[in-house]
Design an enzyme around this catalytic site. Sequence first.
Site, PDB file in Angstrom:
ATOM      1  N   GLU A 145      19.126  81.028 -26.543  1.00 42.42           N
ATOM      2  CA  GLU A 145      19.802  81.780 -25.546  1.00 42.42           C
ATOM      3  C   GLU A 145      18.635  82.698 -24.753  1.00 42.42           C
ATOM      4  OE1 GLU A 145      23.483  83.605 -26.161  1.00 42.42           O
ATOM      5  OE2 GLU A 145      24.374  82.250 -27.282  1.00 42.42           O
ATOM      6  N   ASP A 172      23.035  83.513 -33.450  1.00 49.99           N
ATOM      7  CA  ASP A 172      23.361  85.158 -33.480  1.00 49.99           C
ATOM      8  C   ASP A 172      22.458  85.833 -32.621  1.00 49.99           C
ATOM      9  OD1 ASP A 172      24.745  87.549 -34.118  1.00 49.99           O
ATOM     10  OD2 ASP A 172      25.110  86.780 -35.912  1.00 49.99           O
ATOM     11  N   GLU A 222      27.867  84.638 -33.669  1.00 51.39           N
ATOM     12  CA  GLU A 222      27.867  86.291 -33.762  1.00 51.39           C
ATOM     13  C   GLU A 222      28.694  86.585 -34.891  1.00 51.39           C
ATOM     14  OE1 GLU A 222      28.540  87.674 -29.916  1.00 51.39           O
ATOM     15  OE2 GLU A 222      26.553  86.968 -29.078  1.00 51.39           O
TER      16      GLU A 222
END
Length: 632
Positions: free
Chosen positions: A429, A366, A322
């Site tokens: 994710e 990210d 991120e």
Amino acid sequence: MRRVLAGLLAAVTSAGLMTCGVTASAVADAPVTVVSSTFEDGTAQSWGARGGVATTVSAAAAHGGTRSLLVTNRTQTWEGPQLDLLDQVEQGTRYGMSVWVRLAEGEQPTRLRLSIERRTGDGTSYERVAGDSDVTADGWVNLTGSYTLASNADHLAAYVEGSSATASFHVDDFTLSYVPLPPIQTDIPALRDVVPFRHFGAAVEPAQLHGEHARLLERHFSSVTPGNQLKWDATEPSEGVFRFTDADTVVAWAKAHGKAIRGHTLVWHQQTPAWVFKDAAGADMTATPENKALLLSRVEAHIRAVVGRYGDDIGVWDVVNEVVDEGQPDGLRRSKWFEITGLDYIRTAFRVAHEVAPTATLVINDYNTNVPAKRDKLHDLVAGLLAEGVPIGAVGHQMHVNVQWPSAAETEEMITRFLPLGVDQQITEMDVSVYTDSGQSYPATPPAEVLLAQADRYRDLVAVFARHRDAISSVTLWGLADDDTWLDAFPVTRKDHPLLFDTRLRAKDAYWALVDPGRVGTVLPSATCEIAYETTARWPGNFLGSVRVTNPGPTPIDSWELAWTYAGDQRLTQLWNGVHTQTGASVSVRNASWNAAIPVGESRSFGFLGTGNEVNGNPTAFTLNNAVCRRT
Ligand code: XIL
């Protein structure tokens, strides 16, 4: 009248139980109460003191019966009553825990909470079971939540503490209970065999490496990501002091079961201890050359230790997480990392990780990488770093998405944008929230159409990834099943259902969307309520009945309204332990004031008298708070 009926009811029920056959699913769904403290025998029932408090059995107030435990002499907020649970709690089982609390006569309103203290060789942790609740001396308040023991403990105790250091209070009717999970489905295809990716993974917590959760992980997934255990706060809580127990647990399980491991994550702006950004004198770092050198040396030492510990066991690392902010003209997140080192923390992290693990795939990871502005900023950053020779091996797309967003077209552009860079891509994710904004909340099971929309989203997005399977080495979901998802606490607290298996680990429509789309829409979600309806006595034109409502979890029920429809002319004439209304054949029963809360793993019962023709039979379909229940 009520007492006579209740007595009759109890007699008939226990006689019924002795003769009744119990099915396997009834066993799986029946709650098991492991500990129950009522203090009715006049003893403290193994409750002791945390700190210097006095605990005495008191008849001054009682939630049920005539006694409770009174806690006095408190001088610290953390002081209160505690109960040793080490021998009662089994690793990996999700327990419901519940206790009733009330301030002693004359105390001013304050707040109380229920927690667990767990001690291991690594130290002590304090785990919240039920957060702060307002309490007064005027009535009882229920503190309830759930708890799963992730790994071995030397000491495990439940305790109640408060915001006031001195308030005396009563506790009563503590329970620790659980509803055993049914065995996972073994007659359905394993996801890892069906999807066309080299790896199909799940993020897990150590508590999930036991029992049915472990079986689900073993069966369907070929890769494992420790959800929190490799983050900086877990591995290096203070400088040079490394703690690998929890990460080792996940890595050892994965190796023993032949799973690949994604290491998540080495550098992030969250879950990083405060010491990392303190200067040599212990003050918050400012952007000076000395601080930059110090911070980069800390990154280097951290990565050498963490990556070095796992050698070839971990083949993929999320090196930085991120780091992009599309709101900045240069696209770079204004984290402490960036403020103090510019882009050098990224360069250093990749260089060191590559030195320690030369064959590992090193990922820049990210979220919202499908959003065109962010996607393009990330693309430009990666292109620039690659041109410098920074050893980025893959772009990680988190894919925390929802039932409406993003479109397949936008997701396709996300992948194609990075193809010219020639790096691997990974979906790292993925989960699909049932909510599209933070104001929404479904109190029980989401509506059927939402679960179907979720299935469509999974199907469409995974189809995009499948078309690009040559560029995407792995697809990982952020969690195993809906009983445990980080989205229950993010962006707000509410029950979410973002994964392929439901709260009872059953395959959802979303699972079938990936495995056999023809079966989408055939799945009944696992009930968030179990109902046992019994006619306990009959005589011409009249019947006596009872209903037991069980909460199988994973969330406590605060209040309930149960509805059913009679097939014939039955009419309820009297009902106890609930409030009923009947319109034609439709009955609705609301909780009474004293049985509104149903902690996970507990049941509430009510009884009734009715008139009507018993040959019409018992109702078979029930809804609790508008969600469909299962009959047991
Ligand atoms: C989450 C964990 O799942 C939670 O248990 C924790 O409290 C917060 O972090 N993006 C990431 C993950 O990169 O590390 C986050 O994991 C979810 C969002």
